[in-house]
Design an enzyme around this catalytic site. Structure first.
Site, PDB file in Angstrom:
ATOM      1  N   SER A 176      38.726  30.159  27.899  1.00  0.00           N
ATOM      2  CA  SER A 176      37.656  29.362  27.301  1.00  0.00           C
ATOM      3  C   SER A 176      37.397  29.659  25.841  1.00  0.00           C
ATOM      4  CB  SER A 176      36.357  29.566  28.092  1.00  0.00           C
ATOM      5  OG  SER A 176      35.976  30.934  28.101  1.00  0.00           O
ATOM      6  N   HIS A 204      38.555  24.612  32.266  1.00  0.00           N
ATOM      7  CA  HIS A 204      38.883  23.930  31.014  1.00  0.00           C
ATOM      8  C   HIS A 204      40.229  23.201  31.072  1.00  0.00           C
ATOM      9  CE1 HIS A 204      35.508  25.770  28.801  1.00  0.00           C
ATOM     10  NE2 HIS A 204      35.723  26.801  29.611  1.00  0.00           N
ATOM     11  N   LYS A 236      32.355  19.941  32.500  1.00  0.00           N
ATOM     12  CA  LYS A 236      33.170  19.893  31.282  1.00  0.00           C
ATOM     13  C   LYS A 236      33.846  18.533  31.202  1.00  0.00           C
ATOM     14  CE  LYS A 236      33.369  24.893  31.141  1.00  0.00           C
ATOM     15  NZ  LYS A 236      32.419  25.104  32.253  1.00  0.00           N
TER      16      LYS A 236
END
Length: 387
Positions: A176, A204, A236
């Site tokens: 990240s 991610h 996300k």
């Protein structure tokens, strides 16, 4: 009782003090922060779905049908048809028999590790793993062994010394703060040889990498036998909220029975699950979003390299610019904000000492013109630093 003020003052003096900002608009490249309009490059809304009209409409329909909250835990009376449908769709999306929703990614990582491991077991973790993975290992009371970032040889040496109990290797699919990928094929081979579980937190990676946004595991062509425990977050690239674990029937049933962070908490609102079902469909269908990201990443890296900025080896929307000291990273962030740009300074303990940085994150909602605005501002910073 010790006074708390001295520690707060130390943080201020060392440029490590964190402060909250007040957002007055939806997530968009242009947003209102503390009453000021800024062009943002620090959101994890990689595909630009957090403010998508179809996702918002699905959230509204879900609220009309199910109300504002779930009212209970999944195992009491809080597991709605919306939750169940989303779990089935996530299982199909990841190519696994089952998926299980958690209220946050932090809770998912803690809940999985603590449910599977105990005092006689060992967990192996990359030194740059997310805090939720590290904390999950500590909570499990298993022996915690960390290895240098992406160093599979060092990991193999540590695993060869294990004398008993179960072993689990936990790793971020995309790291990240650095934006680089874990060497998943090598890790999968090592775990198969050592008869260890491999757990990948692809917070991610989902939406950004792989076929139809199926993430870093798919990007490397690995299957559920290679990666038996797959974790993803929904806040996300999905643009909503929550998390999930995907895996075998036995894994999911074990988590339902033993994962404390699943059992003892309220389920996320069903309306959020309905919104996520829509974002999951858009995420798979609209390949242009990933293509836009690829163009933005290439454009940014070319421009930043030409400026002589200290980039890291990332081909994902996470594009860190190393500053070194916390003071320097904070000064750069503040200088950019004076030019109307929001780029967060990341400082210890989030990253190791001496590696403070600007964490530039890109979204499919950004335009090339907006990216050029950021590059022009960075060029001015570089000229001032070199003067």
């Amino acid at each position: 009782m010790r006074p708390l003020e001295p520690e707060l003052e130390r943080r201020r003096a060392e440029h490590l003090y964190r402060r909250r900002r007040v957002l007055g608009s939806p997530q968009n490249p242009r947003l209102q922060m503390d009453g000021q309009e800024l062009l943002s490059f620090c959101s994890n809304d990689y595909l630009g779905l957090a403010n998508h009209p179809e996702v918002i409409a699905a959230l509204q329909r879900g609220a009309d049908r199910y109300g504002a909250g779930s009212g209970s835990a999944h195992l009491v009376s809080g597991h709605s048809q919306a939750h169940h449908a989303l779990e089935e769709e996530l299982a199909a999306f990841t190519g696994r028999p089952r998926a299980l929703l958690y209220s946050t990614g932090y809770m998912a990582n803690q809940g999985v590790i603590a449910a599977l491991l105990g005092r006689d077991d060992t967990i192996y973790q990359d030194r740059l793993n997310h805090a939720s993975l590290i904390d999950g290992g500590l909570l499990s009371r298993a022996g915690l062994k960390r290895y240098p970032h992406n160093d599979t040889a060092a990991l193999a040496a540590r695993m060869a010394c294990q004398s008993g109990g179960d072993a689990l290797v936990a790793v971020d699919g995309v790291f990240s703060m650095d934006g680089d990928l874990a060497p998943l094929p090598e890790l999968a081979t090592l775990c198969e040889r050592q008869q260890a579980w491999l757990m990948v937190d692809d917070a991610h990676g989902f939406g950004v990498l792989g076929r139809g946004g199926r993430g870093s595991v798919d990007h490397f062509g690995l299957d559920r036998q290679s990666v038996p425990i797959l974790v993803g977050t929904l806040g996300k690239a999905f643009g909503t909220f929550g998390a999930f674990v995907a895996g075998s029937e036995a894994l999911i049933e074990t988590l339902i029975q033993q994962s404390r962070s699943y059992i003892y908490t309220t389920a996320l609102p069903p309306a959020v699950a309905e919104a996520t079902r829509t974002s999951l469909r858009l995420l798979q269908q609209e390949e242009w979003r990933r293509e836009q990201l690829r163009q933005l990443i290439a454009h940014f890296r070319a421009g930043a390299t030409q400026l002589g900025l200290n980039l890291m080896a990332s081909q994902t929307p996470i594009q860190p610019i190393l500053a070194g000291s916390a003071e320097q990273a904070l000064a750069w962030s503040q200088a950019l904000e004076r030019q109307g740009l929001l780029v967060t300074a990341i400082r210890p303990p989030t990253v190791p000492e001496g590696s403070a940085r600007l964490r530039v994150t890109l979204s499919a909602s950004h335009t090339l013109e907006q990216l050029d605005q950021l590059l022009e501002a960075l060029a001015r910073l570089k000229r001032e630093a070199d003067a």
